[in-house]
Design an enzyme around this catalytic site. Structure first.
Site, mmCIF file in Angstrom:
data_model
loop_
_atom_site.group_PDB
_atom_site.id
_atom_site.type_symbol
_atom_site.label_atom_id
_atom_site.label_comp_id
_atom_site.label_asym_id
_atom_site.label_seq_id
_atom_site.Cartn_x
_atom_site.Cartn_y
_atom_site.Cartn_z
ATOM 1 N N GLU A 217 54.982 18.849 4.056
ATOM 2 C CA GLU A 217 53.368 18.523 4.314
ATOM 3 C C GLU A 217 53.439 18.363 5.862
ATOM 4 O O GLU A 217 54.061 17.575 6.334
ATOM 5 C CB GLU A 217 53.017 17.392 3.577
ATOM 6 C CG GLU A 217 51.397 17.078 3.958
ATOM 7 C CD GLU A 217 51.058 15.833 2.981
ATOM 8 O OE1 GLU A 217 51.226 15.992 1.728
ATOM 9 O OE2 GLU A 217 50.451 14.647 3.399
ATOM 10 N N LYS A 266 42.039 14.219 -0.405
ATOM 11 C CA LYS A 266 42.080 12.551 -0.256
ATOM 12 C C LYS A 266 40.761 12.384 -0.537
ATOM 13 O O LYS A 266 39.711 12.585 0.123
ATOM 14 C CB LYS A 266 42.530 12.309 1.001
ATOM 15 C CG LYS A 266 44.297 12.509 1.254
ATOM 16 C CD LYS A 266 44.596 11.989 2.427
ATOM 17 C CE LYS A 266 46.039 11.881 2.694
ATOM 18 N NZ LYS A 266 46.691 11.733 3.917
ATOM 19 N N GLN A 294 45.427 7.839 1.506
ATOM 20 C CA GLN A 294 45.077 7.520 2.587
ATOM 21 C C GLN A 294 45.440 6.107 3.160
ATOM 22 O O GLN A 294 44.847 5.360 3.914
ATOM 23 C CB GLN A 294 43.615 7.702 3.104
ATOM 24 C CG GLN A 294 43.010 7.980 4.336
ATOM 25 C CD GLN A 294 43.795 9.028 4.865
ATOM 26 O OE1 GLN A 294 43.544 10.133 4.767
ATOM 27 N NE2 GLN A 294 44.856 8.768 6.083
HETATM 28 C C1 MUC Z 1 49.730 10.994 4.714
HETATM 29 O O1 MUC Z 1 49.553 11.733 3.604
HETATM 30 O O2 MUC Z 1 49.789 11.477 5.751
HETATM 31 C C2 MUC Z 1 49.556 8.675 6.796
HETATM 32 C C3 MUC Z 1 48.863 9.255 7.833
HETATM 33 C C4 MUC Z 1 47.341 9.569 7.179
HETATM 34 O O3 MUC Z 1 46.413 10.073 7.754
HETATM 35 O O4 MUC Z 1 47.500 9.557 5.669
HETATM 36 C C5 MUC Z 1 48.909 8.725 5.377
HETATM 37 C C6 MUC Z 1 49.721 9.446 4.431
HETATM 38 MG MG MG Z 2 50.110 13.569 4.857
#
Ligand code: MUC
Ligand code: MG
Length: 367
Positions: A217, A266, A294
């Site tokens: 990711e 999200k 998030q």
């Molecule tokens: C993620 O999946 O990136 C960390 C920074 C953000 O924006 O979300 C979290 C988790």
């Molecule tokens: Mg991420």
């Protein structure tokens, strides 16, 4: 039924330990509780988590945009007029978590008014989601210990490992230590939060090629336009766009340009109304999705589960639903529970959640 007021209440609840990742760190959940009131006395709730390093929002900006723009824009409207409400909220650019929280609190009102769970209204595919746990930066032994605890206490067997540190050797060591300690059955995937350049990411992926990672990711920034396409073209596992693909148009751009081949949904940033759009877009294009985290509290986590459980495609893989476990407390009257690696949605009207008034009194920052 008409919307009569929208409250935006800042609150702060410390984490027992900070969550660290390539783009930032969170040690206190300084979120905003959003409550949408209607003339028939219903109140819908949701939470907005400010993530300045991802979306440029702060607690103050979320409160201001709701009070000064979103509330006046939709006062007097029926919560059922979701597309008309969306059009009004959409006149303002940015502010994704503020907009999403208003949207989800409105869905909560709709569910309460109909006496039906939001998850049923959305899709009703299932009543629970498998849980994936996100492991923040720490030395390898500490991350292994956390993963082992999550597996033995909560039955979680899927882990998203934060990577993106420089040099990348430490992250490779962490992933190797996790694979060796947890065995071949556990699912591991990585999230770089834009920490590497495309060439560093390519080298790191080569160094981890034998670890059976399932997804990679956001290893490098989407603004490295050609570099990222170069990386994705040689990546042997799906490359997930997270913070680079928030709005449906960004999802299209990342996928069609070859800069990603899976999408993190999200609810904290696209609410239910726009998460639906992103999901259908991914389904139409034949692209895998992940229900992402998030760094939500319990309210936000339940919103993710309510959406994720509602559809077949979002239920195919575990959702990132466990990081609230690191918070020292929460606002809910009845805390969420993860059992046997699953989080159940509540078969109650709306989101099925109530805020504990004493906890809100203790943690709110505006009194
Ligand atoms: C993620 O999946 O990136 C960390 C920074 C953000 O924006 O979300 C979290 C988790
Ligand atoms: Mg991420």
């Amino acid at each position: 039924m008409k919307i009569t007021a929208i409250e935006a209440i800042p609150f702060a609840i410390p984490y027992r330990k900070p969550l660290r990742f390539a783009s930032g760190e969170v040690s206190v959940a300084e979120h905003v509780l959003v409550r949408v009131h209607t003339d028939d006395g219903l109140v819908g709730v949701a939470e907005a988590p400010p993530r300045p390093f991802t979306y440029g929002e702060t607690q103050e900006s979320i409160i201001a945009v709701i009070a000064r723009i979103f509330e006046p824009a939709i006062l007097g409207m029926s919560p059922l007029d979701r597309e008309a409400i969306r059009a009004r909220l959409d006149r303002t650019v940015g502010n994704p978590t503020a907009r999403a929280a208003v949207d989800m609190a409105i869905w909560d009102v709709i569910g309460r008014s109909l006496g039906l769970p939001v998850t049923t209204l959305l899709g009703g595919f299932s009543t629970s989601m498998r849980v994936a746990h996100m492991l923040g930066f720490a030395p390898p032994a500490v991350m292994v210990e956390e993963a082992e605890r999550m597996r033995s206490v909560y039955g979680i067997t899927t882990f998203k490992v934060k990577v993106g540190r420089n040099p990348f050797r430490l992250d490779v060591d962490v992933c190797r230590a996790l694979r060796e300690a947890l065995g071949p059955e556990v699912e591991l995937y990585i999230d770089g939060n834009r920490g590497w350049s495309p060439s560093e990411a390519a080298r790191a992926l080569r160094a981890m090629a034998d670890l059976d990672l399932t997804l990679a990711e956001e290893l490098c920034p989407a603004d490295d336009v050609l570099g990222r396409r170069w990386l994705v073209a040689q990546c042997s596992i799906p490359f997930v766009a997270d913070e680079s693909a928030v709005r449906p148009g960004e999802v299209t751009r990342e996928l069609l340009s070859g800069s990603a081949d899976a999408i993190s949904i999200k609810t904290a940033r696209t609410g239910f109304t726009d998460s639906l759009r992103v999901l259908h877009q991914c389904e139409g294009l034949g692209v895998e999705v992940v229900m992402g985290n998030q760094i939500d509290g319990q309210l936000g986590t339940m919103c993710t589960a309510v959406f994720g459980a509602a559809f077949a495609r979002t239920s195919r893989r575990p959702g990132e639903l466990s990081n609230f476990l690191d918070m020292s407390d929460d606002l809910l009257a009845e805390p969420l529970e993860i059992r046997d690696g699953m989080l159940a949605v509540r078969e109650l009207p709306g989101l099925g959640l109530e805020i504990d008034p004493e906890k809100l009194e203790r943690y709110r920052q505006d009194l």
